[in-house]
Design a protein around this motif. Structure first.
Motif, PDB file in Angstrom:
ATOM      1  N   ARG A 175       0.829  -1.212   0.000  1.00 33.61           N
ATOM      2  CA  ARG A 175       0.000   0.000   0.000  1.00 33.61           C
ATOM      3  C   ARG A 175       0.857   1.253   0.000  1.00 33.61           C
ATOM      4  NH1 ARG A 175      -3.063   1.343   5.371  1.00 33.61           N
ATOM      5  NH2 ARG A 175      -0.930   2.034   5.801  1.00 33.61           N
ATOM      6  N   ASP A 176       1.957   1.225   0.745  1.00 29.75           N
ATOM      7  CA  ASP A 176       2.781   2.426   0.918  1.00 29.75           C
ATOM      8  C   ASP A 176       3.944   2.509  -0.057  1.00 29.75           C
ATOM      9  OD1 ASP A 176       1.016   2.893   2.948  1.00 29.75           O
ATOM     10  OD2 ASP A 176       2.434   2.507   4.582  1.00 29.75           O
ATOM     11  N   GLY A 177       4.046   1.561  -0.993  1.00 29.75           N
ATOM     12  CA  GLY A 177       5.026   1.672  -2.066  1.00 29.75           C
ATOM     13  C   GLY A 177       6.385   1.060  -1.808  1.00 29.75           C
ATOM     14  N   ARG A 178       6.559   0.365  -0.683  1.00 27.59           N
ATOM     15  CA  ARG A 178       7.860  -0.267  -0.438  1.00 27.59           C
ATOM     16  C   ARG A 178       8.008  -1.569  -1.226  1.00 27.59           C
ATOM     17  NH1 ARG A 178       6.897   2.185   4.637  1.00 27.59           N
ATOM     18  NH2 ARG A 178       5.608   0.426   5.319  1.00 27.59           N
ATOM     19  N   ARG A 179       6.892  -2.157  -1.610  1.00 30.05           N
ATOM     20  CA  ARG A 179       6.919  -3.311  -2.510  1.00 30.05           C
ATOM     21  C   ARG A 179       6.159  -2.943  -3.778  1.00 30.05           C
ATOM     22  NH1 ARG A 179       5.913  -9.192   0.016  1.00 30.05           N
ATOM     23  NH2 ARG A 179       6.575  -9.675  -2.124  1.00 30.05           N
ATOM     24  N   GLN A 180       6.596  -3.505  -4.907  1.00 27.21           N
ATOM     25  CA  GLN A 180       6.044  -3.112  -6.198  1.00 27.21           C
ATOM     26  C   GLN A 180       5.315  -4.287  -6.852  1.00 27.21           C
ATOM     27  OE1 GLN A 180       6.426   0.141  -7.082  1.00 27.21           O
ATOM     28  NE2 GLN A 180       7.555   0.372  -5.153  1.00 27.21           N
ATOM     29  N   ASN A 181       4.019  -4.144  -7.001  1.00 26.82           N
ATOM     30  CA  ASN A 181       3.210  -5.088  -7.762  1.00 26.82           C
ATOM     31  C   ASN A 181       1.908  -4.377  -8.097  1.00 26.82           C
ATOM     32  OD1 ASN A 181       0.898  -7.247  -7.860  1.00 26.82           O
ATOM     33  ND2 ASN A 181       2.778  -8.379  -8.336  1.00 26.82           N
ATOM     34  N   GLY A 239      16.012 -11.171  -5.871  1.00 24.16           N
ATOM     35  CA  GLY A 239      16.372 -10.170  -6.869  1.00 24.16           C
ATOM     36  C   GLY A 239      15.767  -8.813  -6.570  1.00 24.16           C
ATOM     37  N   ALA A 240      14.522  -8.809  -6.111  1.00 22.52           N
ATOM     38  CA  ALA A 240      13.855  -7.548  -5.783  1.00 22.52           C
ATOM     39  C   ALA A 240      14.548  -6.853  -4.616  1.00 22.52           C
ATOM     40  CB  ALA A 240      12.387  -7.806  -5.464  1.00 22.52           C
ATOM     41  N   TRP A 241      14.983  -7.624  -3.618  1.00 23.01           N
ATOM     42  CA  TRP A 241      15.720  -7.016  -2.506  1.00 23.01           C
ATOM     43  C   TRP A 241      17.063  -6.459  -2.973  1.00 23.01           C
ATOM     44  CZ3 TRP A 241      13.451 -11.608   0.263  1.00 23.01           C
ATOM     45  CH2 TRP A 241      12.497 -11.216   1.202  1.00 23.01           C
ATOM     46  N   LYS A 242      17.752  -7.196  -3.839  1.00 26.63           N
ATOM     47  CA  LYS A 242      19.062  -6.735  -4.315  1.00 26.63           C
ATOM     48  C   LYS A 242      18.948  -5.423  -5.084  1.00 26.63           C
ATOM     49  CE  LYS A 242      22.165  -9.589  -6.037  1.00 26.63           C
ATOM     50  NZ  LYS A 242      23.278  -9.671  -5.074  1.00 26.63           N
ATOM     51  N   THR A 243      17.881  -5.283  -5.878  1.00 29.74           N
ATOM     52  CA  THR A 243      17.732  -4.095  -6.717  1.00 29.74           C
ATOM     53  C   THR A 243      16.968  -2.967  -6.025  1.00 29.74           C
ATOM     54  OG1 THR A 243      15.705  -4.965  -7.721  1.00 29.74           O
ATOM     55  CG2 THR A 243      17.792  -5.506  -8.800  1.00 29.74           C
ATOM     56  N   GLY A 244      16.405  -3.243  -4.855  1.00 26.01           N
ATOM     57  CA  GLY A 244      15.675  -2.211  -4.134  1.00 26.01           C
ATOM     58  C   GLY A 244      14.227  -2.062  -4.516  1.00 26.01           C
ATOM     59  N   THR A 245      13.690  -2.957  -5.363  1.00 27.82           N
ATOM     60  CA  THR A 245      12.266  -2.863  -5.713  1.00 27.82           C
ATOM     61  C   THR A 245      11.390  -3.511  -4.650  1.00 27.82           C
ATOM     62  OG1 THR A 245      12.441  -4.870  -7.067  1.00 27.82           O
ATOM     63  CG2 THR A 245      12.679  -2.752  -8.192  1.00 27.82           C
ATOM     64  N   ARG A 246      11.986  -4.272  -3.748  1.00 25.29           N
ATOM     65  CA  ARG A 246      11.285  -4.720  -2.544  1.00 25.29           C
ATOM     66  C   ARG A 246      12.038  -4.159  -1.356  1.00 25.29           C
ATOM     67  NH1 ARG A 246       9.243 -10.745  -0.403  1.00 25.29           N
ATOM     68  NH2 ARG A 246       8.680  -9.993   1.681  1.00 25.29           N
ATOM     69  N   ARG A 247      11.311  -3.440  -0.516  1.00 29.01           N
ATOM     70  CA  ARG A 247      11.914  -2.825   0.658  1.00 29.01           C
ATOM     71  C   ARG A 247      11.030  -3.074   1.874  1.00 29.01           C
ATOM     72  NH1 ARG A 247      11.334   2.477   0.043  1.00 29.01           N
ATOM     73  NH2 ARG A 247      10.058   2.292  -1.826  1.00 29.01           N
ATOM     74  N   ALA A 248      11.621  -2.896   3.034  1.00 35.43           N
ATOM     75  CA  ALA A 248      10.888  -3.047   4.289  1.00 35.43           C
ATOM     76  C   ALA A 248      11.341  -1.952   5.239  1.00 35.43           C
ATOM     77  CB  ALA A 248      11.137  -4.431   4.880  1.00 35.43           C
TER      78      ALA A 248
END
Length: 232
Positions: free
Chosen positions: A72-78, A170-179
């Motif tokens: 919802r807040d944009g830290r994960r992308q889908n 991969g998403a964590w490495k590239t920063g498209t998944r964040r927490a």
């Protein structure tokens, strides 16, 4: 009013009553509202052992809530997830998380792996022991000795498709998944080589599901690395 108009009005009234009756028969429950999630995550959130959609049934409620908020807040992308939860309140996301955490449908069988035995052994070593020379903690240090997750907010790692696991590293490495900071999984993922990630994902996806998938209690571990998503 002539006869035709009277009949037409009667049909409209009857149709409206029928729609109202059907609507009144649909229960306004969290289970009914959660049906939309089944389109991707499968019935009761059980998913399958193939693809990019993870199992959400039985995951700790704290973990599920954190992920819904992150989408919802944009830290994960889908796009689909962002659309689904974009206007949901914290209270409703918590209710949704607790609902799926309470479900325990059967798991799919583990994936067959065509990875080389050396790669699978490398994956097992990283999961069970980590790599101290590179400051990579073992997966079991946080996710529990059974890899069934740890309360309140660390997920299980079993019963997940290899492709999904690969994509999340991969998403964590590239920063498209964040927490929430400090983002422990992003830090760990950046220390893993592509070969490491493939080995870990292949090994995890091929493991049988233990009889007891209950998450470990919070008191059972001391995190080896600071993690903003997990209260300490």
């Amino acid at each position: 009013m002539n006869l035709i108009c009277a009949c037409f009005a009667g049909v409209l009234a009857s149709g409206a009553q029928s729609v109202q009756a059907q609507q009144s028969q649909i229960p306004d429950t969290i289970a009914q509202r959660a049906i939309a999630c089944a389109a991707c995550h499968g019935k009761e959130g059980r998913a399958t052992n193939d693809g990019f959609f993870p199992r959400i049934a039985g995951k700790p409620a704290g973990y599920l809530y954190n992920q819904l908020v992150n989408f919802r807040d944009g830290r994960r992308q889908n796009p689909q997830m962002t659309y689904m939860v974009g206007h949901m309140s914290n209270a409703f996301l918590q209710e949704l998380a607790e609902y799926f955490a309470s479900l325990h449908p059967p798991y799919p069988p583990p994936q067959l792996s065509n990875a080389a035995s050396t790669a699978l052994e490398r994956g097992r070593t990283l999961v069970m022991s980590g790599d101290r020379s590179r400051n990579i903690p073992a997966c079991v240090a946080c996710h529990g000795q059974k890899l069934s997750g740890t309360l309140p907010a660390i997920p299980s790692l079993l019963g997940l498709p290899r492709d999904y696991l690969n994509s999340q590293f991969g998403a964590w490495k590239t920063g498209t998944r964040r927490a929430a900071a400090p983002d422990c999984m992003a830090k760990i993922s950046r220390q893993l080589s592509p070969e490491d990630i493939s080995a870990v994902s292949s090994w995890l996806a091929s493991q049988p599901i233990p009889n007891d998938m209950t998450p470990s209690p919070a008191s059972s571990i001391k995190l080896p690395i600071a993690c903003g998503s997990v209260p300490q």
